[in-house]
Scaffold this motif. Structure first.
Motif, PDB file in Angstrom:
ATOM      1  N   PRO A   1      -4.315   1.533   5.394  1.00 49.83           N
ATOM      2  CA  PRO A   1      -3.869   2.765   4.740  1.00 49.83           C
ATOM      3  C   PRO A   1      -5.040   3.714   4.489  1.00 49.83           C
ATOM      4  CG  PRO A   1      -3.832   0.920   3.195  1.00 49.83           C
ATOM      5  CD  PRO A   1      -4.213   0.366   4.537  1.00 49.83           C
ATOM      6  N   LEU A   2      -4.711   4.941   4.215  1.00 48.19           N
ATOM      7  CA  LEU A   2      -5.690   5.980   3.921  1.00 48.19           C
ATOM      8  C   LEU A   2      -6.459   5.649   2.641  1.00 48.19           C
ATOM      9  CD1 LEU A   2      -6.677   9.001   4.382  1.00 48.19           C
ATOM     10  CD2 LEU A   2      -4.810   9.637   2.837  1.00 48.19           C
ATOM     11  N   ASN A   3      -7.767   5.851   2.671  1.00 51.01           N
ATOM     12  CA  ASN A   3      -8.549   5.760   1.441  1.00 51.01           C
ATOM     13  C   ASN A   3      -8.281   7.045   0.668  1.00 51.01           C
ATOM     14  OD1 ASN A   3     -10.375   5.631  -0.639  1.00 51.01           O
ATOM     15  ND2 ASN A   3     -12.186   5.445   0.657  1.00 51.01           N
ATOM     16  N   CYS A   4      -7.502   6.939  -0.384  1.00 56.04           N
ATOM     17  CA  CYS A   4      -7.063   8.134  -1.113  1.00 56.04           C
ATOM     18  C   CYS A   4      -7.957   8.463  -2.301  1.00 56.04           C
ATOM     19  CB  CYS A   4      -5.617   7.956  -1.558  1.00 56.04           C
ATOM     20  SG  CYS A   4      -5.382   6.578  -2.676  1.00 56.04           S
ATOM     21  N   PHE A   5      -9.059   7.730  -2.466  1.00 54.69           N
ATOM     22  CA  PHE A   5      -9.915   8.021  -3.606  1.00 54.69           C
ATOM     23  C   PHE A   5     -10.430   9.453  -3.530  1.00 54.69           C
ATOM     24  CE2 PHE A   5     -13.969   8.404  -5.764  1.00 54.69           C
ATOM     25  CZ  PHE A   5     -13.557   8.068  -7.044  1.00 54.69           C
ATOM     26  N   GLY A   6     -10.278  10.173  -4.628  1.00 57.63           N
ATOM     27  CA  GLY A   6     -10.758  11.547  -4.717  1.00 57.63           C
ATOM     28  C   GLY A   6      -9.819  12.569  -4.115  1.00 57.63           C
ATOM     29  N   LEU A   7      -8.711  12.128  -3.529  1.00 63.33           N
ATOM     30  CA  LEU A   7      -7.761  13.065  -2.934  1.00 63.33           C
ATOM     31  C   LEU A   7      -6.717  13.475  -3.964  1.00 63.33           C
ATOM     32  CD1 LEU A   7      -7.132  11.362   0.537  1.00 63.33           C
ATOM     33  CD2 LEU A   7      -8.816  13.122  -0.053  1.00 63.33           C
ATOM     34  N   LYS A   8      -6.222  14.682  -3.819  1.00 68.42           N
ATOM     35  CA  LYS A   8      -5.180  15.163  -4.722  1.00 68.42           C
ATOM     36  C   LYS A   8      -3.841  14.556  -4.328  1.00 68.42           C
ATOM     37  CE  LYS A   8      -7.618  19.208  -6.002  1.00 68.42           C
ATOM     38  NZ  LYS A   8      -7.931  20.559  -5.838  1.00 68.42           N
ATOM     39  N   ARG A   9      -2.876  14.706  -5.206  1.00 67.77           N
ATOM     40  CA  ARG A   9      -1.560  14.090  -4.994  1.00 67.77           C
ATOM     41  C   ARG A   9      -0.869  14.592  -3.730  1.00 67.77           C
ATOM     42  NH1 ARG A   9       1.346  10.866  -8.684  1.00 67.77           N
ATOM     43  NH2 ARG A   9       3.497  10.620  -8.052  1.00 67.77           N
ATOM     44  N   ASP A  10      -1.179  15.791  -3.284  1.00 63.64           N
ATOM     45  CA  ASP A  10      -0.513  16.293  -2.075  1.00 63.64           C
ATOM     46  C   ASP A  10      -0.872  15.454  -0.848  1.00 63.64           C
ATOM     47  OD1 ASP A  10      -3.145  17.331  -2.066  1.00 63.64           O
ATOM     48  OD2 ASP A  10      -2.539  19.034  -0.831  1.00 63.64           O
ATOM     49  N   ALA A  11      -2.002  14.750  -0.874  1.00 59.57           N
ATOM     50  CA  ALA A  11      -2.378  13.868   0.230  1.00 59.57           C
ATOM     51  C   ALA A  11      -1.363  12.734   0.374  1.00 59.57           C
ATOM     52  CB  ALA A  11      -3.773  13.304   0.019  1.00 59.57           C
ATOM     53  N   LEU A  12      -0.827  12.314  -0.738  1.00 61.25           N
ATOM     54  CA  LEU A  12       0.177  11.264  -0.754  1.00 61.25           C
ATOM     55  C   LEU A  12       1.425  11.703   0.012  1.00 61.25           C
ATOM     56  CD1 LEU A  12       0.978   8.739  -3.178  1.00 61.25           C
ATOM     57  CD2 LEU A  12       2.637  10.532  -3.354  1.00 61.25           C
ATOM     58  N   TYR A  13       1.794  12.951  -0.126  1.00 60.76           N
ATOM     59  CA  TYR A  13       2.998  13.459   0.542  1.00 60.76           C
ATOM     60  C   TYR A  13       2.756  13.731   2.028  1.00 60.76           C
ATOM     61  CZ  TYR A  13       4.955  13.786  -4.084  1.00 60.76           C
ATOM     62  OH  TYR A  13       5.423  13.467  -5.335  1.00 60.76           O
ATOM     63  N   ARG A  14       1.516  13.902   2.411  1.00 60.81           N
ATOM     64  CA  ARG A  14       1.194  14.141   3.825  1.00 60.81           C
ATOM     65  C   ARG A  14       0.983  12.847   4.607  1.00 60.81           C
ATOM     66  NH1 ARG A  14      -2.552  17.909   1.581  1.00 60.81           N
ATOM     67  NH2 ARG A  14      -4.193  16.506   2.249  1.00 60.81           N
ATOM     68  N   ASN A  15       0.778  11.739   3.905  1.00 64.17           N
ATOM     69  CA  ASN A  15       0.529  10.464   4.561  1.00 64.17           C
ATOM     70  C   ASN A  15       1.804   9.625   4.552  1.00 64.17           C
ATOM     71  OD1 ASN A  15      -0.274   7.435   4.390  1.00 64.17           O
ATOM     72  ND2 ASN A  15      -2.024   8.472   5.325  1.00 64.17           N
ATOM     73  N   THR A  16       2.340   9.355   5.719  1.00 68.65           N
ATOM     74  CA  THR A  16       3.624   8.665   5.843  1.00 68.65           C
ATOM     75  C   THR A  16       3.617   7.302   5.162  1.00 68.65           C
ATOM     76  OG1 THR A  16       4.011   9.789   7.932  1.00 68.65           O
ATOM     77  CG2 THR A  16       5.360   7.845   7.490  1.00 68.65           C
ATOM     78  N   GLU A  17       2.580   6.508   5.398  1.00 63.00           N
ATOM     79  CA  GLU A  17       2.521   5.152   4.821  1.00 63.00           C
ATOM     80  C   GLU A  17       2.531   5.201   3.291  1.00 63.00           C
ATOM     81  OE1 GLU A  17       1.608   1.733   6.467  1.00 63.00           O
ATOM     82  OE2 GLU A  17       2.920   2.797   7.848  1.00 63.00           O
ATOM     83  N   LEU A  18       1.638   5.994   2.715  1.00 66.05           N
ATOM     84  CA  LEU A  18       1.540   6.055   1.262  1.00 66.05           C
ATOM     85  C   LEU A  18       2.798   6.650   0.637  1.00 66.05           C
ATOM     86  CD1 LEU A  18      -2.184   7.146   0.800  1.00 66.05           C
ATOM     87  CD2 LEU A  18      -1.217   4.837   0.893  1.00 66.05           C
ATOM     88  N   TYR A  19       3.344   7.650   1.278  1.00 63.11           N
ATOM     89  CA  TYR A  19       4.583   8.260   0.794  1.00 63.11           C
ATOM     90  C   TYR A  19       5.718   7.233   0.805  1.00 63.11           C
ATOM     91  CZ  TYR A  19       8.685  11.252   0.555  1.00 63.11           C
ATOM     92  OH  TYR A  19       9.880  11.806   0.187  1.00 63.11           O
ATOM     93  N   ASN A  20       5.824   6.477   1.896  1.00 64.57           N
ATOM     94  CA  ASN A  20       6.900   5.497   2.004  1.00 64.57           C
ATOM     95  C   ASN A  20       6.753   4.362   0.996  1.00 64.57           C
ATOM     96  OD1 ASN A  20       8.287   6.880   3.992  1.00 64.57           O
ATOM     97  ND2 ASN A  20       7.292   5.799   5.666  1.00 64.57           N
ATOM     98  N   ILE A  21       5.528   3.971   0.678  1.00 60.58           N
ATOM     99  CA  ILE A  21       5.327   2.952  -0.361  1.00 60.58           C
ATOM    100  C   ILE A  21       5.834   3.487  -1.696  1.00 60.58           C
ATOM    101  CG2 ILE A  21       3.600   1.699  -1.715  1.00 60.58           C
ATOM    102  CD1 ILE A  21       1.882   1.562   0.856  1.00 60.58           C
ATOM    103  N   MET A  22       5.451   4.709  -2.023  1.00 62.71           N
ATOM    104  CA  MET A  22       5.886   5.331  -3.277  1.00 62.71           C
ATOM    105  C   MET A  22       7.405   5.396  -3.354  1.00 62.71           C
ATOM    106  SD  MET A  22       5.300   9.237  -4.592  1.00 62.71           S
ATOM    107  CE  MET A  22       6.237   9.867  -3.193  1.00 62.71           C
TER     108      MET A  22
END
Length: 182
Positions: free
Chosen positions: A10-31
């Motif tokens: 998965p994407l290393n999301c450290f330091g990224l804003k919440r919009d990164a979560l919505y742009r990343n399919t894997e992280l979005y689908n986990i949520m």
């Protein structure tokens, strides 16, 4: 119960804003699968279990997922919903008995106590048959709860391990690496 399998790291999301979560399919689908987009009120599962291979890549995936949960859904961790599933490293068996070992010490103990044993080193979850897998997910399952001892240190810890400080992290790993020499 549900299983969510990842496709790669998965994407290393450290330091990224919440919009990164919505742009990343894997992280979005986990949520979405967990139902935690708006907080824990929609949580669909009491236990979120991270199961990875017991190797360097598996540990990296585990850290990436923990970073994700701590960065965006800290309450999931602080309220005791996240667990690490420990998988065996070895199978030691003879004609009468099979033991699953989670460390080299357990393997050595099994080798000493069984007569004429054979040892299999598991390289990953994918090489364990479903029949065999059920042997260590029953009553004796090893689930380690992920706990946070000091909330104020989470960001500093994540920054060190998942941030952009590559030279310092490399030096730390090299200076603290423990290796067994046979």
């Amino acid at each position: 119960q549900a299983i969510f399998s990842l496709k790669g790291k998965p994407l290393n999301c450290f330091g990224l804003k919440r919009d990164a979560l919505y742009r990343n399919t894997e992280l979005y689908n986990i949520m979405r699968a967990l139902g935690v987009e708006d907080g824990l009120d929609g949580l669909r599962y009491n236990k979120v279990v991270i199961a990875t291979d017991a190797d360097v890549d598996g540990m990296h995936i585990r850290n990436l997922l923990l970073t994700y949960f701590l960065h965006y859904f800290e309450e999931l961790v602080t309220h005791g919903h996240v667990y690490i599933f420990e998988t065996p490293l070895f199978r030691v068996r003879n004609k009468k008995e099979t033991r699953y070992c989670y460390s080299e010490a357990e393997r050595d103990e099994a080798l000493e106590s069984l007569r004429g044993p054979e040892v299999t080193r598991f390289k990953g979850l994918g090489e364990i048959s479903p029949k065999e897998f059920k042997q260590f997910i029953g009553e004796g399952i090893r689930l380690v709860p992920v706990t946070v001892h000091n909330l104020s240190e989470i960001n500093q810890t994540l920054s060190f391990y998942m941030g952009k400080n590559t030279p310092e992290r490399r030096d730390f790993i090299v200076n603290n690496l423990i290796s067994d020499l046979v």
